[in-house]
Motif scaffolding. Structure first.
Motif, short mmCIF file in Angstrom:
data_model
loop_
_atom_site.label_atom_id
_atom_site.label_comp_id
_atom_site.label_asym_id
_atom_site.label_seq_id
_atom_site.Cartn_x
_atom_site.Cartn_y
_atom_site.Cartn_z
N ALA A 252 80.32 43.99 90.18
CA ALA A 252 81.42 43.47 89.36
C ALA A 252 81.33 43.94 87.91
N ILE A 253 80.14 44.13 87.41
CA ILE A 253 79.98 44.48 86.00
C ILE A 253 79.41 45.89 85.83
N ASP A 254 78.21 46.11 86.30
CA ASP A 254 77.49 47.35 86.01
C ASP A 254 78.03 48.56 86.76
N ASP A 255 78.32 48.40 88.04
CA ASP A 255 78.79 49.55 88.82
C ASP A 255 80.19 49.99 88.41
N SER A 256 80.95 49.07 87.85
CA SER A 256 82.32 49.41 87.42
C SER A 256 82.43 49.36 85.89
N ILE A 257 81.36 49.73 85.21
CA ILE A 257 81.34 49.62 83.75
C ILE A 257 82.38 50.52 83.09
N THR A 258 82.62 51.69 83.64
CA THR A 258 83.63 52.58 83.05
C THR A 258 85.01 51.94 83.10
N GLN A 259 85.35 51.35 84.23
CA GLN A 259 86.65 50.69 84.37
C GLN A 259 86.72 49.47 83.44
N ASN A 260 85.64 48.73 83.35
CA ASN A 260 85.62 47.56 82.47
C ASN A 260 85.82 47.97 81.01
N LEU A 261 85.17 49.05 80.61
CA LEU A 261 85.32 49.52 79.24
C LEU A 261 86.70 50.10 78.99
N GLN B 117 66.19 47.14 85.82
CA GLN B 117 65.86 47.93 84.62
C GLN B 117 66.67 49.22 84.60
N ILE B 118 66.75 49.90 85.73
CA ILE B 118 67.47 51.17 85.82
C ILE B 118 68.97 50.95 85.59
N ILE B 119 69.53 49.95 86.24
CA ILE B 119 70.96 49.68 86.13
C ILE B 119 71.33 49.29 84.70
N ARG B 120 70.52 48.46 84.08
CA ARG B 120 70.82 48.03 82.71
C ARG B 120 70.74 49.20 81.73
#
Length: 197
Positions: free
Chosen positions: A33-42, A160-163
């Motif tokens: 919901a947040i990290d994997d779709s960070i480009t769309q969220n931004l 750690q990697i995802i963040r």
């Protein structure tokens, strides 16, 4: 933003932690919901018609990846404070709680008696490796706390990697050079009075 629901912590209990499928599902859904779709969220933070509509902007298609609009600092900060960091904190809380469960005694372990019986039988067994070279091998059952501890170690590494990946995109798009994700998250925690991973 609809991602607020991803920051809702599940009801924490030892049963939640020992159900590894449910634990992994929670982490996977929160990350997606947040990290994997960070480009769309931004991208959703950019106000497209801020300076008004320019008809010439539709004459040429911009495919250059370097032509990215910087997001307003206030919108970025709001996203970090209200969506990104709460999601990370929720996952940290779940991982911390389950790590505590993994290091605590487990009197309700359903395989405890079976493991003790196997261990006692193994101690009494006489092994003649000349007759059966494989008879000396014994694979004791792993306690569910050990399995949970292994899962938590793996999930913390993944976290750690995802963040780090997410934070690099956030700093690039927001024009924010305030340090690494751990420093930024710790500053947010200090403001909120939270504890760390």
């Amino acid at each position: 933003m609809s991602q607020q629901s991803s920051t809702v912590a599940p009801e924490l209990s030892p049963q939640f932690c020992f159900n590894e499928r449910v634990l992994r599902d929670f982490l996977r859904l929160s990350r997606s919901a947040i990290d994997d779709s960070i480009t769309q969220n931004l991208n959703a933070l950019i106000t497209p018609a801020q300076a008004g509509f320019d008809p010439s902007s539709t004459a040429v298609r911009l495919t250059d990846a370097r032509v990215k609009k910087t997001i307003e600092p206030a919108a970025c900060q709001s996203f970090k404070d209200n969506v990104l960091f709460p999601s990370w904190q929720t996952r940290s809380d779940v991982l911390n709680y389950c790590a505590g469960v993994a290091t605590s005694p487990d009197p309700e372990d359903p395989d405890l008696i079976l493991r003790e019986t196997e261990s006692a039988k193994d101690r009494e067994r006489v092994v003649d490796e000349r007759l059966d070279p494989y008879s000396a091998r014994f694979f004791p059952r792993e306690a569910r706390t050990e399995s949970l501890a292994y899962l938590i170690r793996n999930e913390r590494s993944v976290e750690q990697i995802i963040r780090a990946r997410t934070w690099s995109l956030v700093t690039e798009r927001c024009g924010d050079r305030s340090g690494d994700w751990e420093e930024a998250l710790n500053r947010w925690r200090e403001k909120k009075g939270q504890r760390s991973l």
